[in-house]
Scaffold this active site. Structure first.
Site, PDB file in Angstrom:
ATOM      1  N   GLY A 166      -3.987  13.103 -10.030  1.00  0.00           N
ATOM      2  CA  GLY A 166      -4.708  13.479 -11.235  1.00  0.00           C
ATOM      3  C   GLY A 166      -4.049  13.043 -12.523  1.00  0.00           C
ATOM      4  O   GLY A 166      -4.645  13.175 -13.601  1.00  0.00           O
ATOM      5  N   GLU A 276      -8.095   7.081   2.476  1.00  0.00           N
ATOM      6  CA  GLU A 276      -8.966   7.993   1.744  1.00  0.00           C
ATOM      7  C   GLU A 276     -10.117   7.227   1.088  1.00  0.00           C
ATOM      8  O   GLU A 276      -9.943   6.111   0.606  1.00  0.00           O
ATOM      9  CB  GLU A 276      -8.172   8.749   0.684  1.00  0.00           C
ATOM     10  CG  GLU A 276      -7.031   9.572   1.281  1.00  0.00           C
ATOM     11  CD  GLU A 276      -6.507  10.624   0.321  1.00  0.00           C
ATOM     12  OE1 GLU A 276      -6.870  10.601  -0.867  1.00  0.00           O
ATOM     13  OE2 GLU A 276      -5.732  11.478   0.779  1.00  0.00           O
ATOM     14  N   ARG A 307       1.930   8.572   4.922  1.00  0.00           N
ATOM     15  CA  ARG A 307       2.732   9.689   5.425  1.00  0.00           C
ATOM     16  C   ARG A 307       1.841  10.623   6.213  1.00  0.00           C
ATOM     17  O   ARG A 307       0.621  10.439   6.277  1.00  0.00           O
ATOM     18  CB  ARG A 307       3.343  10.457   4.259  1.00  0.00           C
ATOM     19  CG  ARG A 307       2.288  10.912   3.243  1.00  0.00           C
ATOM     20  CD  ARG A 307       2.819  11.843   2.193  1.00  0.00           C
ATOM     21  NE  ARG A 307       1.903  12.053   1.087  1.00  0.00           N
ATOM     22  CZ  ARG A 307       0.851  12.860   1.110  1.00  0.00           C
ATOM     23  NH1 ARG A 307       0.580  13.537   2.210  1.00  0.00           N
ATOM     24  NH2 ARG A 307       0.072  12.999   0.048  1.00  0.00           N
TER      25      ARG A 307
END
Length: 469
Positions: A166, A276, A307
């Site tokens: 963010g 993602e 990870r």
């Protein structure tokens, strides 16, 4: 196979890794700062090495101290967990240079995926769907910004190239606000990451955050273990995660898993990682309504986390491997798979034997004051008990009597519920949280229960704006 693993972390993930190490007959070596000398993770390990002062910079972020601790304890491998130095390519390289095994992907892959611009370039080469966007010159002029905005189209998201979480992000809905947003994002990114590069992407108005678990070995095999949805977030940080996603259809799932495995193969990915994606809820809604919209239009690459993810337990609870001889379903343990891969063994599965069944939901139990804007909370836990109800998995990082200090991430535990259906899993998890005894420190428990019992959540209407709405 590693004989002794130093766990370069603390809290529930250190406990989690130690559990699998001990189950495999591998000695688990913990580390602790001076304020963590009696922490829960210390008691979960076979040995512990003290590594420095209370602040992360004096302890868990000191690569030299961690490597020295590994040598001192006779460990031959280091598992970084998540956070701290888990995605620091310099630390991974230093571990290898010290003659130790790094349990994770190569330093080169970590570095490449840590640079968001380079990651997008590599994904484009691999044919992975991307959000339309553009790089910016170091000192973009007003003309540069206006031309880029015209090509991308409003609204636009300004993003930092050197990090996430963010920081260095700004949403822009009006062209006149773009220059100020870019300047502010550059300042924040430079302060947070030491890298003030930013880039522009088209802002997806109603996104779902969906990720695919991948794992690769040194024999060239890459598997996907289906997807997780992590759309319930506060301040761009995940709070509720689940497997499978409640919002996508089988064709979109196929696009996601194919893109993730293509990405991992293009990188030569080894160990566990997550690809993602942002999934456009507006496109999904059109598909549900019967429109002939290609599944590829719903999906765009976001980033690769190099990870083990915080939310990996929901994958372990849902995904299994079918035994070729008996047909029985064997549960998976992603930490075990990481250790096997680090030891040079092939993955104990092939893609055609990987199956998913049921539904699992995880919540992150934080020490934080939700009405005060999710401010971290501190204090001593006078009670901390999460009941072991049917279908409930508890990953606990603290115990009653332990102090929650301001030095570290305020996550106390993860609580996971698994059931044949999503509604049942949500009900189980809400009941377990409501029955938990937690006193002494303010937590987000009530918010989590409210989310799990919310009609919108139960209907699968989960975008990243859920909490804000």
């Amino acid at each position: 196979m590693p004989r002794a693993v130093l766990i370069a972390n603390r809290g529930e993930i250190a406990v989690r890794i130690a559990r699998t190490c001990r189950a495999m007959g591998i000695r688990a070596v913990g580390v602790a700062s001076e304020v963590d000398a009696d922490a829960t993770h210390v008691h979960a390990c076979d040995d512990v090495v003290m590594i420095g002062g209370a602040s992360p910079g004096e302890s868990y972020l000191r690569g030299d101290a961690l490597i020295a601790a590994a040598h001192r304890a006779g460990a031959d491998a280091i598992h970084p967990g998540f956070g701290f130095l888990a995605e620091d390519p310099r630390f991974a390289a230093e571990v290898l240079a010290a003659g130790l095994t790094w349990i994770g992907p190569s330093p080169q892959v970590i570095a490449t995926m840590g640079d968001k611009l380079e990651a997008k370039r590599r994904m484009a080469e691999a044919g992975v769907p991307l959000v339309p966007g553009e790089e910016l010159p170091p000192e973009p002029t007003a003309a540069d910004l206006h031309a880029a905005a015209e090509r991308i189209g409003l609204p636009i998201m300004v993003k930092a190239a050197g990090g996430g979480g963010g920081k260095g992000m700004r949403a822009v809905h009006h062209l006149g606000d773009l220059a100020d947003a870019v300047a502010a994002a550059q300042r924040e990114a430079g302060s947070a990451f030491g890298d003030d590069r930013v880039f522009l992407e088209r802002l997806i108005a109603r996104p779902r955050h969906v990720e695919v678990q991948v794992v690769g070995d040194t024999h060239g095999q890459v598997l996907h273990l289906f997807e997780r949805e992590c759309s319930i977030q506060r301040r761009h940080q995940k709070v509720v995660e689940e497997c499978p996603s409640p919002g996508i259809d089988a064709e979109v799932r196929g696009v996601l898993t194919a893109a993730a495995t293509d990405a991992a193969r293009a990188l030569g990915y080894v160990s566990a990682g997550t690809v993602e994606f942002v999934v456009d809820e507006d496109v999904l809604a059109r598909r549900r309504a019967g429109e002939s919209v290609p599944a590829t239009e719903a999906v765009a690459f976001l980033e690769v986390n190099t990870r083990l993810q915080v939310e990996h337990p929901v994958t372990e609870e849902v995904v299994a491997v079918r035994d070729e001889a008996t047909g029985t379903l064997e549960p998976i343990d992603l930490v075990r798979w990481q250790l096997l891969v680090a030891g040079g063994f092939p993955l104990p599965a092939t893609q055609d034997r990987v199956v998913a069944r049921g539904h699992s939901i995880e919540v992150r139990l934080y020490a934080e004051d939700v009405p005060a804007g999710y401010l971290p909370a501190t204090g001593r836990l006078t009670a901390f008990r999460v009941p072991a109800l049917p279908g409930i998995r508890r990953e606990l990082g603290v115990r009653a009597g332990e102090a929650v200090t301001p030095h570290y991430d305020p996550m106390l535990a993860k609580v996971i519920a698994t059931a044949p259906t999503r509604h049942e899993a949500a009900g189980r998890l809400a009941a377990a949280l409501a029955a938990s005894s937690i006193t002494g420190v303010t937590t987000n428990r009530d918010l989590l229960v409210a989310v799990l019992r919310d009609d919108r959540f139960l209907a699968g209407a989960t975008t990243t704006a859920f909490l804000a709405d």
